[in-house]
Design a protein around this motif. Structure first.
Motif, PDB file in Angstrom:
ATOM      1  N   ALA A 241       7.217  -3.553   0.990  1.00 53.04           N
ATOM      2  CA  ALA A 241       6.370  -4.342   1.889  1.00 53.04           C
ATOM      3  C   ALA A 241       5.849  -3.526   3.059  1.00 53.04           C
ATOM      4  CB  ALA A 241       7.140  -5.568   2.391  1.00 53.04           C
ATOM      5  N   PHE A 242       6.703  -2.643   3.603  1.00 51.05           N
ATOM      6  CA  PHE A 242       6.300  -1.895   4.788  1.00 51.05           C
ATOM      7  C   PHE A 242       5.537  -0.615   4.449  1.00 51.05           C
ATOM      8  CE2 PHE A 242       9.818  -4.593   6.078  1.00 51.05           C
ATOM      9  CZ  PHE A 242       9.236  -5.222   7.165  1.00 51.05           C
ATOM     10  N   GLU A 243       5.224  -0.464   3.182  1.00 48.99           N
ATOM     11  CA  GLU A 243       4.350   0.624   2.736  1.00 48.99           C
ATOM     12  C   GLU A 243       3.047   0.087   2.181  1.00 48.99           C
ATOM     13  OE1 GLU A 243       4.329   4.298  -0.520  1.00 48.99           O
ATOM     14  OE2 GLU A 243       6.094   3.037  -0.251  1.00 48.99           O
ATOM     15  N   LEU A 244       3.130  -1.016   1.413  1.00 46.08           N
ATOM     16  CA  LEU A 244       1.961  -1.512   0.690  1.00 46.08           C
ATOM     17  C   LEU A 244       1.266  -2.682   1.378  1.00 46.08           C
ATOM     18  CD1 LEU A 244       3.433  -1.477  -2.942  1.00 46.08           C
ATOM     19  CD2 LEU A 244       2.055   0.286  -1.804  1.00 46.08           C
ATOM     20  N   ALA A 245       2.014  -3.508   2.126  1.00 46.53           N
ATOM     21  CA  ALA A 245       1.417  -4.678   2.772  1.00 46.53           C
ATOM     22  C   ALA A 245       1.011  -4.401   4.209  1.00 46.53           C
ATOM     23  CB  ALA A 245       2.388  -5.860   2.732  1.00 46.53           C
ATOM     24  N   PHE A 246       1.773  -3.531   4.892  1.00 48.16           N
ATOM     25  CA  PHE A 246       1.519  -3.231   6.296  1.00 48.16           C
ATOM     26  C   PHE A 246       1.124  -1.773   6.487  1.00 48.16           C
ATOM     27  CE2 PHE A 246       4.752  -6.716   6.718  1.00 48.16           C
ATOM     28  CZ  PHE A 246       3.933  -7.641   7.345  1.00 48.16           C
ATOM     29  N   ASP A 247       0.295  -1.548   7.461  1.00 45.81           N
ATOM     30  CA  ASP A 247      -0.014  -0.205   7.947  1.00 45.81           C
ATOM     31  C   ASP A 247       0.821  -0.024   9.215  1.00 45.81           C
ATOM     32  OD1 ASP A 247      -1.041   2.145   8.903  1.00 45.81           O
ATOM     33  OD2 ASP A 247      -3.093   1.413   9.160  1.00 45.81           O
ATOM     34  N   VAL A 248       2.008   0.555   9.081  1.00 49.71           N
ATOM     35  CA  VAL A 248       2.976   0.619  10.175  1.00 49.71           C
ATOM     36  C   VAL A 248       2.560   1.682  11.191  1.00 49.71           C
ATOM     37  CG1 VAL A 248       5.383   0.988  10.797  1.00 49.71           C
ATOM     38  CG2 VAL A 248       4.818  -0.152   8.635  1.00 49.71           C
TER      39      VAL A 248
END
Length: 296
Positions: free
Chosen positions: A155-162
């Protein structure tokens, strides 16, 4: 650390010229301190900027229950950015279900003979988190693996641009300038100032009384202030009471004060807090309630 995850620095702010009227509204998604209770979610606040036909939507904090509350007013796909003030779980825990929701809509159900889907191509939502915390969110996602759909574990790689931020950061979301300043709490917490030519909103996150908050809130049209305690906090943790919040609003010359981050949903307790704040601050004082909407 998950391979390929990019942590981008905050982009500098450059206010865009626009002929469209920039409006701002605040919607309360959750207003409870600590764990959700009485049917109310933890901290989560949706700020809408610009005309109703094409608003920019900014989510400030994402505590437990906020993913469900967000689904009542829209979908995660509508978000243009998310800002997390600090890494206490009552302000960030629902980032994982929000991220998984974004991915789920673009995953195929696993069938016999088909390889597990390990990737999803979607428009990632900028997620601003305190410096040094990105890896913690990656570990959170890894705790609940879905071996037949491994994309859900990213999720924190594909859904969000952290994007990790440091105190003092400034960046743009739509036509608004976002400013983050370090306040006073048990872990580093940055208050958030959202400013457009037509309005200013300041959100405290969790903080004790500090001159940095007075500076951040100066001239704000709406101060969204935590109101956790009955008495001023002289200890190391860092929270506000009603009188503290009112003094900040008064010092800032705020247009209105919205109290939030409550330990109780008892109406008499909430009204007492409102009256205590109103006794010191001469402007309008409101109590945050789920799905209440405040124009800025």
């Amino acid at each position: 650390m998950i391979s390929g995850l990019r942590h981008r620095p905050c982009e500098p702010f450059n206010l865009r010229e626009t002929s469209e009227e920039q409006l701002m509204n605040l919607t309360i998604l959750g207003c409870r301190s600590g764990m959700p209770a009485d049917g109310q979610a933890g901290s989560g606040y949706l700020v809408s900027l610009g005309p109703d036909a094409a608003p920019t939507r900014l989510l400030l904090d994402c505590g437990p229950g906020v993913a469900t509350a967000l689904s009542r007013v829209g979908t995660p796909e509508m978000l243009d950015a998310v800002v997390i003030t600090h890494v206490h779980l009552d302000h960030c825990y629902d980032l994982l279900p929000v991220g998984k929701t974004l991915l789920s809509a673009n995953l195929r159900y696993p069938t016999a003979g088909s390889p597990p889907q390990a990737d999803v191509r979607i428009s990632r939502i900028p997620l601003y988190v305190p410096v040094g915390s990105a890896e913690r969110f990656e570990r959170l996602a890894e705790i609940f693996p879905v071996v037949t759909m491994p994309a859900l574990d990213r999720a924190f790689e594909l859904a969000f641009d952290v994007r990790e931020y440091a105190p003092g950061a400034r960046f743009a979301v739509g036509g608004a300038e976002i400013r983050l300043e370090l306040l006073k709490h048990a872990v580093p917490n940055c208050g958030v100032r959202v400013e457009t030519p037509e309005g200013i909103l300041v959100y405290t996150g969790d903080t004790g009384r500090t001159a940095a908050l007075d500076d951040l809130a100066a001239g704000t049209d709406l101060l969204l202030a935590e109101c956790t305690l009955d008495e001023p906090d002289s200890g190391p943790h860092g929270h506000l009471c009603a009188e503290d919040a009112a003094e900040v609003a008064m010092s800032a010359g705020a247009g209105q004060l919205v109290l939030t981050h409550f330990v109780s949903a008892d109406t008499s307790w909430l009204e007492k807090s409102r009256r205590r704040a109103a006794a010191r601050f001469g402007g309008p004082v409101h109590i945050a309630t789920p799905f209440a909407k405040f124009p800025v």
